[in-house]
Enzyme design. Sequence first.
Site, PDB file in Angstrom:
ATOM      1  N   GLY A  13      47.290  -9.152  -1.213  1.00 48.25           N
ATOM      2  CA  GLY A  13      48.080  -9.274  -2.447  1.00 48.25           C
ATOM      3  C   GLY A  13      47.239  -9.003  -3.692  1.00 48.25           C
ATOM      4  O   GLY A  13      46.040  -8.722  -3.606  1.00 48.25           O
ATOM      5  N   HIS A 157      54.328 -13.701 -18.068  1.00 49.53           N
ATOM      6  CA  HIS A 157      53.689 -13.141 -16.869  1.00 49.53           C
ATOM      7  C   HIS A 157      54.224 -11.744 -16.595  1.00 49.53           C
ATOM      8  O   HIS A 157      55.243 -11.341 -17.150  1.00 49.53           O
ATOM      9  CB  HIS A 157      53.951 -14.032 -15.645  1.00 49.53           C
ATOM     10  CG  HIS A 157      53.073 -15.259 -15.596  1.00 49.53           C
ATOM     11  ND1 HIS A 157      53.408 -16.420 -16.244  1.00 49.53           N
ATOM     12  CD2 HIS A 157      51.875 -15.482 -14.998  1.00 49.53           C
ATOM     13  CE1 HIS A 157      52.441 -17.326 -16.038  1.00 49.53           C
ATOM     14  NE2 HIS A 157      51.499 -16.774 -15.279  1.00 49.53           N
ATOM     15  N   LYS A 161      56.177 -11.178 -10.953  1.00 45.64           N
ATOM     16  CA  LYS A 161      56.163 -12.612 -10.615  1.00 45.64           C
ATOM     17  C   LYS A 161      57.557 -13.077 -10.218  1.00 45.64           C
ATOM     18  O   LYS A 161      58.523 -12.819 -10.926  1.00 45.64           O
ATOM     19  CB  LYS A 161      55.634 -13.446 -11.791  1.00 45.64           C
ATOM     20  CG  LYS A 161      55.477 -14.919 -11.456  1.00 45.64           C
ATOM     21  CD  LYS A 161      54.627 -15.646 -12.475  1.00 45.64           C
ATOM     22  CE  LYS A 161      54.480 -17.133 -12.167  1.00 45.64           C
ATOM     23  NZ  LYS A 161      53.879 -17.402 -10.853  1.00 45.64           N
TER      24      LYS A 161
HETATM   25  N1  LIG Z   1      46.787 -21.021  -8.830  1.00 46.94           N
HETATM   26  C1  LIG Z   1      46.425 -19.906  -9.473  1.00 46.94           C
HETATM   27  O1  LIG Z   1      45.419 -19.866 -10.208  1.00 46.94           O
HETATM   28  C2  LIG Z   1      47.238 -18.673  -9.302  1.00 46.94           C
HETATM   29  C3  LIG Z   1      48.308 -18.685  -8.486  1.00 46.94           C
HETATM   30  N2  LIG Z   1      48.995 -17.527  -8.242  1.00 46.94           N
HETATM   31  C4  LIG Z   1      50.057 -17.626  -7.271  1.00 46.94           C
HETATM   32  O2  LIG Z   1      49.574 -17.046  -6.056  1.00 46.94           O
HETATM   33  C5  LIG Z   1      50.650 -16.455  -5.343  1.00 46.94           C
HETATM   34  C6  LIG Z   1      50.312 -15.010  -4.994  1.00 46.94           C
HETATM   35  O3  LIG Z   1      50.260 -14.243  -6.178  1.00 46.94           O
HETATM   36  P1  LIG Z   1      50.010 -12.666  -6.118  1.00 46.94           P
HETATM   37  O4  LIG Z   1      48.726 -12.377  -5.427  1.00 46.94           O
HETATM   38  O5  LIG Z   1      50.235 -12.150  -7.480  1.00 46.94           O
HETATM   39  O6  LIG Z   1      51.244 -12.230  -5.185  1.00 46.94           O
HETATM   40  P2  LIG Z   1      51.364 -10.967  -4.196  1.00 46.94           P
HETATM   41  O7  LIG Z   1      52.813 -10.857  -3.858  1.00 46.94           O
HETATM   42  O8  LIG Z   1      50.653  -9.799  -4.756  1.00 46.94           O
HETATM   43  O9  LIG Z   1      50.556 -11.432  -2.909  1.00 46.94           O
HETATM   44  C7  LIG Z   1      51.051 -12.287  -1.919  1.00 46.94           C
HETATM   45  C8  LIG Z   1      50.493 -11.817  -0.596  1.00 46.94           C
HETATM   46  O10 LIG Z   1      50.864 -12.736   0.420  1.00 46.94           O
HETATM   47  C9  LIG Z   1      51.326 -11.960   1.526  1.00 46.94           C
HETATM   48  N3  LIG Z   1      52.204 -12.721   2.395  1.00 46.94           N
HETATM   49  C10 LIG Z   1      53.531 -12.835   2.356  1.00 46.94           C
HETATM   50  N4  LIG Z   1      53.970 -13.608   3.368  1.00 46.94           N
HETATM   51  C11 LIG Z   1      52.894 -13.969   4.059  1.00 46.94           C
HETATM   52  C12 LIG Z   1      52.703 -14.748   5.228  1.00 46.94           C
HETATM   53  N5  LIG Z   1      53.719 -15.315   5.867  1.00 46.94           N
HETATM   54  N6  LIG Z   1      51.453 -14.879   5.698  1.00 46.94           N
HETATM   55  C13 LIG Z   1      50.401 -14.296   5.081  1.00 46.94           C
HETATM   56  N7  LIG Z   1      50.520 -13.536   3.955  1.00 46.94           N
HETATM   57  C14 LIG Z   1      51.770 -13.396   3.461  1.00 46.94           C
HETATM   58  C15 LIG Z   1      52.052 -10.803   0.885  1.00 46.94           C
HETATM   59  O11 LIG Z   1      52.211  -9.758   1.817  1.00 46.94           O
HETATM   60  P3  LIG Z   1      53.497  -8.785   1.738  1.00 46.94           P
HETATM   61  O12 LIG Z   1      53.431  -8.135   0.405  1.00 46.94           O
HETATM   62  O13 LIG Z   1      53.277  -7.844   2.893  1.00 46.94           O
HETATM   63  O14 LIG Z   1      54.682  -9.699   1.893  1.00 46.94           O
HETATM   64  C16 LIG Z   1      51.049 -10.431  -0.194  1.00 46.94           C
HETATM   65  O15 LIG Z   1      50.007  -9.625   0.291  1.00 46.94           O
HETATM   66  C17 LIG Z   1      51.881 -16.635  -6.222  1.00 46.94           C
HETATM   67  O16 LIG Z   1      52.562 -17.802  -5.812  1.00 46.94           O
HETATM   68  C18 LIG Z   1      51.309 -16.857  -7.621  1.00 46.94           C
HETATM   69  O17 LIG Z   1      52.150 -17.583  -8.462  1.00 46.94           O
HETATM   70  C19 LIG Z   1      48.651 -16.343  -8.803  1.00 46.94           C
HETATM   71  C20 LIG Z   1      47.598 -16.280  -9.659  1.00 46.94           C
HETATM   72  C21 LIG Z   1      46.815 -17.444 -10.002  1.00 46.94           C
HETATM   73  O1  LIG Z   2      51.897 -15.322 -10.471  1.00 48.36           O
HETATM   74  C1  LIG Z   2      50.922 -15.250 -11.245  1.00 48.36           C
HETATM   75  O2  LIG Z   2      50.429 -14.180 -11.604  1.00 48.36           O
HETATM   76  C2  LIG Z   2      50.340 -16.516 -11.723  1.00 48.36           C
HETATM   77  N1  LIG Z   2      50.801 -17.626 -11.228  1.00 48.36           N
HETATM   78  C3  LIG Z   2      50.327 -18.932 -11.494  1.00 48.36           C
HETATM   79  C4  LIG Z   2      51.429 -19.822 -12.014  1.00 48.36           C
HETATM   80  O3  LIG Z   2      52.582 -19.698 -11.572  1.00 48.36           O
HETATM   81  O4  LIG Z   2      51.136 -20.700 -12.839  1.00 48.36           O
HETATM   82  C5  LIG Z   2      49.059 -18.966 -12.285  1.00 48.36           C
HETATM   83  C6  LIG Z   2      48.843 -17.832 -13.232  1.00 48.36           C
HETATM   84  O5  LIG Z   2      49.465 -18.130 -14.441  1.00 48.36           O
HETATM   85  C7  LIG Z   2      49.218 -16.481 -12.679  1.00 48.36           C
END
Ligand SMILES: NC(=O)C1=CN([C@@H]2O[C@H](COP(=O)(O)OP(=O)(O)OC[C@H]3O[C@@H](n4cnc5c(N)ncnc54)[C@H](OP(=O)(O)O)[C@@H]3O)[C@@H](O)[C@H]2O)C=CC1
Ligand SMILES: O=C(O)C1=N[C@H](C(=O)O)C[C@H](O)C1
Length: 267
Positions: A13, A157, A161
């Site tokens: 991702g 965002h 998202k």
């Molecule tokens: N806490 C923090 O600091 C942050 C949190 N986030 C959160 O992190 C999450 C991911 O964000 P982001 O990387 O942008 O999202 P993406 O959609 O780019 O990435 C998610 C990944 O998870 C994969 N995935 C889906 N289902 C499964 C599964 N069952 N098992 C394993 N992998 C799976 C997806 O694959 P596929 O595309 O093939 O479905 C994809 O590669 C979100 O909930 C976001 O809000 C994001 C940034 C910061």
């Molecule tokens: O989906 C994102 O990109 C992010 N998700 C997190 C959230 O839902 O707070 C953290 C960050 O802001 C980026």
Amino acid sequence: MKPTTLAIHGAAGRMGQRLVALGHADPAVELVAAIESASSPNLGRDAGVLAGVGEIGVPLSADWPQSVGAVIDFSVPEAVDGVVARCLEHKFPLVIATTGFGETTRNAIEEAAGVIPVCWAPSMSLTVNIAMKLAEVAGRALADHPTGADVEIIERHHRFKEDSPSGTALGFGRVISDAMGQHQHTHGRHGRPGVRPHDEIGYHAVRTGDNPGEHTIVFGLLGETLELRVAATNRDCYASGALVAARWLQDKPAGLYDMQDVLGLRP
Ligand SMILES: NC(=O)C1=CN([C@@H]2O[C@H](COP(=O)(O)OP(=O)(O)OC[C@H]3O[C@@H](n4cnc5c(N)ncnc54)[C@H](OP(=O)(O)O)[C@@H]3O)[C@@H](O)[C@H]2O)C=CC1
Ligand SMILES: O=C(O)C1=N[C@H](C(=O)O)C[C@H](O)C1
């Protein structure tokens, strides 16, 4: 000190790729597994090649390793229960960064934290976590202000998202309502809702372009306004925070931790 061995769940991702890239460049960690769903079109590809850092010898796979220092999850809400179950089964320390899941998953996380160390935080960013402390200070100072202080949380965002409001916005809301006592959480406004009640926090989710995350907390008084704004310019603040959390967590006793613990921001 030996590097922390890491498995990244959601490794293909947007966040997973930055974790692979930064983890590969960091001598304090060793990436041993890049996990994706069984239906991912990226299975078998080298995780480093996908992340743009060249071959690192770790293929994207739906299989879990037998042993690892910590697991970092940046995936989708529906996958988190499965991640928690795997980590419990193998006693792996777990960093959960995924947002947007409900109460059942929250309960499963709390239960798991009785057995394994879990760090769960909606934002791994240092500046967001500092802003949470500042919001708590502002909330306490304004809780009994004679004019009342209206709190609105505006988050922006990227268009991809899927959850709204952000987990971070909800986190700010929790911190502020603990400090100020609001009971109503209002998501957007339209029509004629009438005079704004004081007992309310308003949330507004903006989705545009490639914004990696921005939060503005407004404390509106009669006669003056305080705004706290924190913004990422790219995703590396979240990825590097998650790597720090994984290293911090690996030798901790079972328990539920967050980034305030990891960053030493909790008194
Ligand atoms: N806490 C923090 O600091 C942050 C949190 N986030 C959160 O992190 C999450 C991911 O964000 P982001 O990387 O942008 O999202 P993406 O959609 O780019 O990435 C998610 C990944 O998870 C994969 N995935 C889906 N289902 C499964 C599964 N069952 N098992 C394993 N992998 C799976 C997806 O694959 P596929 O595309 O093939 O479905 C994809 O590669 C979100 O909930 C976001 O809000 C994001 C940034 C910061
Ligand atoms: O989906 C994102 O990109 C992010 N998700 C997190 C959230 O839902 O707070 C953290 C960050 O802001 C980026």
